[in-house]
Design a protein around this motif. Structure first.
Motif, short mmCIF file in Angstrom:
data_model
loop_
_atom_site.label_atom_id
_atom_site.label_comp_id
_atom_site.label_asym_id
_atom_site.label_seq_id
_atom_site.Cartn_x
_atom_site.Cartn_y
_atom_site.Cartn_z
N LYS A 78 52.59 45.82 40.43
CA LYS A 78 51.58 46.79 40.80
C LYS A 78 50.33 46.59 39.96
CE LYS A 78 53.23 50.28 37.52
NZ LYS A 78 53.79 51.62 37.36
N GLN A 88 50.21 38.94 41.15
CA GLN A 88 50.52 38.89 42.59
C GLN A 88 51.86 39.50 42.95
OE1 GLN A 88 50.01 34.78 43.53
NE2 GLN A 88 47.78 34.88 43.56
N LYS A 89 52.68 39.81 41.94
CA LYS A 89 54.03 40.34 42.24
C LYS A 89 54.15 41.82 41.85
CE LYS A 89 56.41 35.89 41.80
NZ LYS A 89 57.47 35.15 41.13
N SER A 115 47.43 43.49 36.37
CA SER A 115 47.92 43.22 37.72
C SER A 115 48.29 41.77 37.83
CB SER A 115 46.85 43.56 38.76
OG SER A 115 47.32 43.28 40.07
N ALA A 161 45.11 46.74 48.51
CA ALA A 161 46.42 46.66 47.83
C ALA A 161 47.62 46.75 48.76
CB ALA A 161 46.53 47.77 46.78
N ASN A 162 47.42 47.27 49.99
CA ASN A 162 48.56 47.49 50.91
C ASN A 162 49.63 48.35 50.24
OD1 ASN A 162 47.43 45.82 52.94
ND2 ASN A 162 48.17 44.00 51.83
N ASN A 202 51.55 50.81 43.92
CA ASN A 202 52.71 49.93 44.13
C ASN A 202 52.39 48.82 45.13
OD1 ASN A 202 52.55 51.39 46.48
ND2 ASN A 202 54.74 51.87 46.61
N GLY A 203 51.10 48.43 45.18
CA GLY A 203 50.66 47.43 46.15
C GLY A 203 50.96 46.01 45.72
N SER A 204 50.32 45.04 46.44
CA SER A 204 50.61 43.61 46.24
C SER A 204 50.01 43.05 44.96
CB SER A 204 50.08 42.81 47.45
OG SER A 204 48.70 43.05 47.62
#
Length: 671
Positions: A662, A659-660, A657, A601-602, A624-626
């Motif tokens: 969380k 791509q933009k 989820s 998730a970075n 709060n990742g990608s």
């Protein structure tokens, strides 16, 4: 609902737009084709319409549509008789037809290329394409087209003096045409074939057969509405055969019939000059007509042919005139016409006329020159015979090599197919081996993960069991302290208070004041001790053990992964009443989720919360990742394990989820 519809549009939108674009292009192609086919437009405008249809066909990007548009362009250029452009267009068309294996188109295009090469007097190329067309039409049972291709091949062979080959193809063609309906077109074709067979038989010296063929041709031309020219050609050909048979009276009878309708003959001056010349020469050969009449007819025919500058009729009339004057011993006039025929024959590469004029010149000129002309005649005749033999062999070779080439292509195609099959089998085997090896590796990995999970669960069960023992010991210890406080300290304090009460018998003011203070203080001590005893006797850590384990897990992993965290617990949840199985799976779900967040998730922050409502515990893990596309992403082992665990405790799993935004994992478990 709105969000789902929007996502559906985002996925289907480009596909729908592409479909609409393709439909629009095809509609444009059809519109321009229709305009190109309207005879109300002039030919150049129609060609421009086809060019636009071709441009849109290229954008449409389907070879069959492009080929159809390009073949329409061929039709228009055929009307213009633009041979060079047709050759260029149809070479491309043939390559395109071969690419999509459109046999019908290959046949028609080959036929057009045959006509183009025939127009440019390239007999070998013309024969090659007509032969290819005939094979295609024969294989497709397109008998009309097959018969026409055979007739075209026969005409080429006749022009190149391959008389036997021409006769063979003409007979095959006529057999087919005889089966077709008696339309004007088919009747015309039948007349042409029988006329050709008559000329071929004449060239082969089969005069009776030649006459029969020409008479057969007349039976078909008589069924054509406007048959005057057909009758003229057939009858004049029969008259010439009678001439070669020296049946002059029969020939003269035909010519007299023809000249009874001289106005019809005059419609075609070239043929009129030829027939008039032949008529005059047969009159001479019959020996029953005055020379003045014959000379007048020859002079008239020569003037007509010369006035219209028709090379073939000039040469034929000149040869007749030369022979006539040679018979009359008028060598100057004979040589004049022989030279005229010879000169034109050299200019037009008319080999037959060249030979005839050389033979005449050898008879007219003095002995020395006559030898030279006779020698030239022999050399040219031998050369032409060799050439004709080579041409006959060439046509046979074209057929042989074409058939061999097709067989070789079929063999290559078969070999290519086997190569593709073997290659595909090899690739499939390699892929299968790779899948098996990969699957084994994954199975081993999964077994290790499962073993690790089982070990972790065992450890966790031991932790819980140990925690229960600790809790039991704490309860026992608390009970002991409570009893000691209640039975020991409180007892003594109670006795002290009674003693102090007895001191109240001392009546001094000071003693009374001090005793009251001590007694009041003892009451406070007693109250505090009771309070402590009561609190100790209450299990104030009850229910906190599982949450403390979760807290320890989150703290440990977030520190290791470099994540900030926010852990919230609903105090209304009684973890003691929750089964160990549910608690174990919740523990592992949080652990697995934290690992996934760290790996994929970075993210920099994670939020974990427990809530209870209507006997359902809700565990939620957010980062709060990608994020990722839930609808397209392949589930890895982590997500599969989470889903499996949720299923084990009969819970419900939700993953939100994209791509933009969380990622949020929500697990709802009934308790």
């Amino acid at each position: 609902m709105y969000k789902k519809i929007l996502i559906l549009f985002l996925f289907l939108g480009p596909a729908l737009a592409m479909a609409q674009s393709k439909t629009s292009l095809l509609d444009s192609v059809k519109v321009y084709r229709e305009e190109a086919q309207k005879s109300s437009h002039n030919l150049n405008d129609r060609i421009q319409y086809v060019q636009k249809a071709i441009a849109f066909s290229k954008q449409y990007n389907e070879d069959s549509t492009l080929l159809k548009s390009r073949r329409l362009l061929t039709t228009l250029y055929l009307q213009k008789r633009d041979v060079d452009t047709l050759l260029k267009i149809n070479r491309t068309n043939l390559a395109l037809a071969n690419k999509i294996n459109d046999s019908v188109a290959i046949g028609y295009i080959s036929n057009v290329l045959g006509w183009c090469h025939s127009s440019k007097v390239k007999s070998d190329s013309a024969y090659y394409y007509y032969y290819n067309a005939s094979k295609v039409f024969s294989n497709l049972n397109m008998e009309q087209n097959y018969a026409e291709a055979l007739l075209n091949m026969a005409n080429i062979q006749f022009e190149e003096k391959d008389y036997l080959g021409a006769e063979s193809n003409a007979i095959r063609s006529v057999r087919l045409f005889q089966k077709f309906p008696k339309t004007e077109y088919n009747l015309d074709a039948l007349w042409s074939i029988y006329n050709l067979l008559g000329i071929l038989s004449d060239a082969l010296g089969l005069y009776d057969n030649a006459i029969e063929y020409h008479k057969k041709a007349l039976t078909y031309s008589d069924q054509i509405e406007d048959h005057s020219l057909y009758t003229l050609y057939s009858k004049s050909n029969i008259a010439l055969i009678y001439k070669e048979q020296e049946k002059y009276s029969e020939a003269l009878k035909i010519y007299r019939e023809l000249f009874q309708k001289e106005e019809e003959l005059l419609e075609d001056l070239s043929n009129y000059a030829l027939i008039l010349s032949d008529y005059a020469f047969i009159k001479h050969l019959s020996g029953n007509f005055p020379d003045a009449e014959i000379k007048t007819m020859l002079s008239k025919s020569y003037k007509i042919s010369d006035s219209i500058q028709d090379g073939f009729s000039i040469m034929t009339v000149a040869l007749n005139a030369s022979e006539y004057y040679l018979d009359k011993k008028q060598k100057d006039s004979a040589l004049l016409f022989a030279n005229r025929a010879y000169t034109l024959a050299k200019e037009t590469n008319s080999n037959d006329v060249t030979l005839k004029s050389l033979l005449l010149k050898s008879k007219i000129e003095p002995a020395e020159k006559a030898k030279e002309y006779l020698k030239s005649y022999v050399n040219i005749n031998d050369s032409l015979q060799n050439k004709e033999r080579a041409i006959r062999n060439k046509f046979a070779r074209i057929e042989f090599e074409t058939d061999n080439l097709k067989e070789r292509n079929k063999q290559i195609a078969r070999e290519r197919m086997w190569l593709i099959v073997l290659s595909a089998s090899l690739v499939f085997t390699l892929i299968l081996l790779y899948i098996i090896i990969s699957q084994r590796a994954k199975n081993k990995e999964l077994q290790l993960v499962q073993q690790q999970q089982e070990a972790n669960e065992e450890i966790y069960n031991l932790m819980l069991s140990q925690q229960d023992k600790i809790d039991e010991a704490r309860v026992v210890e608390k009970k002991r302290i409570s009893e000691e406080l209640h039975d020991g300290i409180l007892g003594r304090l109670f006795g002290t208070r009674l003693s102090l009460d007895s001191l109240n018998m001392v009546s001094t003011d000071e003693a009374i004041t001090n005793r009251s203070k001590y007694i009041e203080e003892l009451k406070h001590i007693e109250h505090d001790i009771r309070k402590v005893s009561h609190e100790l006797n209450t299990d104030f850590v009850s229910g906190s053990s599982f949450y403390s384990i979760i807290t320890s897990l989150v703290e440990t992993q977030c520190v290791a992964y470099g994540l900030e965290y926010d852990l919230k617990n609903d105090d209304t949840i009684d973890w003691d009443t929750v089964s160990n199985k549910t608690k174990i799976h919740c523990y592992r779900i949080i652990q697995e989720s934290l690992q996934n967040i760290y790996k994929h998730a970075n993210a920099t922050r994670v939020e974990i919360s427990f809530k209870q409502k209507n006997n359902v515990i809700c565990l939620q893990v957010s980062d709060n990742g990608s994020g990722f596309d839930v609808s397209r992403a392949r589930k890895g082992i982590g997500l599969k394990n989470i889903a499996s665990r949720v299923s084990e405790i009969k819970g419900k799993l939700t993953i939100e989820s994209n791509q933009k935004n969380k990622t949020t994992i929500t697990v709802k478990v009934p308790v």
